[in-house]
Design an enzyme around this catalytic site. Structure first.
Site, PDB file in Angstrom:
ATOM      1  CE  LYS A   1      -6.401  -0.159   4.932  1.00 48.41           C
ATOM      2  NZ  LYS A   1      -7.670  -0.253   4.164  1.00 48.41           N
TER       3      LYS A   1
ATOM      4  CE1 TYR B   1      -6.591  -7.057  -7.357  1.00 53.12           C
ATOM      5  CE2 TYR B   1      -6.833  -8.074  -5.199  1.00 53.12           C
ATOM      6  CZ  TYR B   1      -6.602  -6.957  -5.976  1.00 53.12           C
ATOM      7  OH  TYR B   1      -6.400  -5.743  -5.382  1.00 53.12           O
TER       8      TYR B   1
ATOM      9  CG  HIS C   1      -5.479   1.328  -4.455  1.00 56.67           C
ATOM     10  ND1 HIS C   1      -4.927   0.862  -3.280  1.00 56.67           N
ATOM     11  CD2 HIS C   1      -6.697   0.731  -4.553  1.00 56.67           C
ATOM     12  CE1 HIS C   1      -5.767   0.024  -2.696  1.00 56.67           C
ATOM     13  NE2 HIS C   1      -6.846  -0.075  -3.448  1.00 56.67           N
TER      14      HIS C   1
ATOM     15  CG  HIS D   1      -6.903  -7.963   0.997  1.00 57.64           C
ATOM     16  ND1 HIS D   1      -7.039  -8.515  -0.264  1.00 57.64           N
ATOM     17  CD2 HIS D   1      -6.626  -6.645   0.796  1.00 57.64           C
ATOM     18  CE1 HIS D   1      -6.847  -7.581  -1.179  1.00 57.64           C
ATOM     19  NE2 HIS D   1      -6.603  -6.451  -0.567  1.00 57.64           N
TER      20      HIS D   1
ATOM     21  NE  ARG E   1      -3.814  -1.906   2.684  1.00 54.18           N
ATOM     22  CZ  ARG E   1      -3.706  -3.059   3.326  1.00 54.18           C
ATOM     23  NH1 ARG E   1      -2.548  -3.361   3.909  1.00 54.18           N
ATOM     24  NH2 ARG E   1      -4.715  -3.905   3.383  1.00 54.18           N
TER      25      ARG E   1
ATOM     26  NE  ARG F   1      -3.388  -2.951  -1.792  1.00 51.85           N
ATOM     27  CZ  ARG F   1      -3.027  -3.818  -0.844  1.00 51.85           C
ATOM     28  NH1 ARG F   1      -1.755  -4.108  -0.668  1.00 51.85           N
ATOM     29  NH2 ARG F   1      -3.939  -4.379  -0.067  1.00 51.85           N
TER      30      ARG F   1
END
Length: 360
Positions: free
Chosen positions: A228, A339, A304, A330, A204, A307
């Site tokens: 995150k 994806y 992004h 994730h 990210r 990515r």
């Protein structure tokens, strides 16, 4: 996010909560142990908008930080719906952005009703209007989102073409513009390393700018990042990314006039009266990618999207969703599943090729 960046974000949070009611400040401070500083700062922005709206609409006369709890308790569903309409039509927020603000308010009201207690062991709120508010239904499914994304990412030979464009071809393109060419030459290795690292790892934007020299393990092709939720993880990167990182590291100290105390991996050119280099900001990296993307002929390409490009290529070549989920950081595997939709065309081509071979 590195520690210095975290501290700066926490300082911004402290600045924001001084403008908010005491019970909001209490909620934010309680959440500092379990939520990322970036998320909490977004919450603060959302709450400022909400309390400013309460004052503007006459629910409270005075400063936003003095809005009492009973004002929240008396709010009705139609009044909250008016606020959501204000977000959508006056502030031009998308349904997803409105959902984020709804979630922020739901978290606050839940805390005030179910967790926080007075000295008499009574909840701060006995009535929670946000419990009656539904999130916006986002109608697009994953396949629709994937198809919209498909034209904005890199495919097949474009991966290396774009990397080479940043590493060499852009310089040929701007060689007659002395100012642009000199700026490119000064930052060529750095810019190539950033592009190559994202394309070779799927990091990210916040993770890239937060990297320090000490976070790299060049022998293991990995980088230590804070994901995150403040989760530490070691993320692998490609061999090409390693080569480009080594080329940048070989010139980093001299080109950017750095001393040994500067641990930030990606730094800006010396600027200002003191001529000091500093860690690149997220916006600086975004602008850098935008510049090359436009010149390359894919203006929709962004950090992004790089990515996404990595993730699409990884899935096409490995078809291992759990490993891709870990690589991307994730929280939900459903996010990673997008994806699989992006590579549907590849599956179709494979089936078509089987039919062609059978015909032969």
């Amino acid at each position: 996010m590195n520690r210095d960046a975290q501290l700066r974000t926490y300082e911004k949070i402290e600045e924001k909560i001084r403008e908010l009611p005491w019970y909001v400040a209490e909620f934010i401070q309680k959440k500092m142990r379990t939520m990322s500083p970036a998320t909490l700062l977004n919450y603060c922005h959302d709450y400022l908008i909400f309390f400013d709206w309460l004052v503007a609409e006459g629910f409270w006369t005075g400063h936003r930080r003095d809005v009492p709890l009973d004002t929240l308790e008396k709010l009705t569903v139609p009044q909250i719906e008016d606020f959501l309409s204000y977000l959508q039509f006056r502030l031009d927020n998308t349904p997803l952005t409105v959902n984020r603000k709804i979630s922020a308010l739901k978290s606050l009201f839940h805390y005030l009703q179910n967790i926080a207690e007075t000295d008499d062991l009574e909840p701060y709120l006995t009535r929670n209007v946000m419990a009656k508010i539904e999130l916006n239904a986002v109608k697009e499914d994953q396949e629709t989102i994937a198809q919209k994304m498909a034209g904005k990412i890199l495919w097949h030979e474009e991966y290396e073409q774009f990397r080479r464009f940043v590493a060499h071809d852009y310089g040929v393109l701007v060689q007659d513009n002395k100012k642009l060419f000199n700026f490119y030459q000064r930052n060529r290795e750095r810019d190539t390393a950033i592009i190559s690292l994202i394309l070779g790892s799927g990091l990210r934007l916040s993770e890239v700018v937060g990297l320090d020299i000490d976070d790299l393990d060049l022998k293991k092709f990995s980088a230590r990042v804070i994901r995150k939720g403040n989760k530490e993880q070691y993320v692998f990167f490609s061999e090409q990314a390693l080569l480009d990182l080594k080329e940048y590291l070989a010139v980093r100290k001299q080109k950017y006039q750095l001393d040994d105390k500067t641990r930030a991996l990606f730094v800006s050119s010396p600027m200002g009266p003191k001529g000091a280099s500093r860690r690149m900001t997220p916006r600086a990296v975004e602008k850098m990618v935008e510049k090359y993307a436009k010149a390359f002929g894919k203006p929709a390409l962004s950090v992004h999207k790089l990515r996404h490009s990595f993730a699409t290529r990884y899935h096409a070549e490995n078809n291992d969703v759990p490993k891709l989920r870990r690589q991307l950081g994730h929280a939900s595997i459903q996010t990673t599943m997008i994806y699989t939709h992006l590579t549907n065309d590849e599956l179709k081509k494979a089936v078509d090729k089987m039919d062609q071979n059978k015909a032969l």
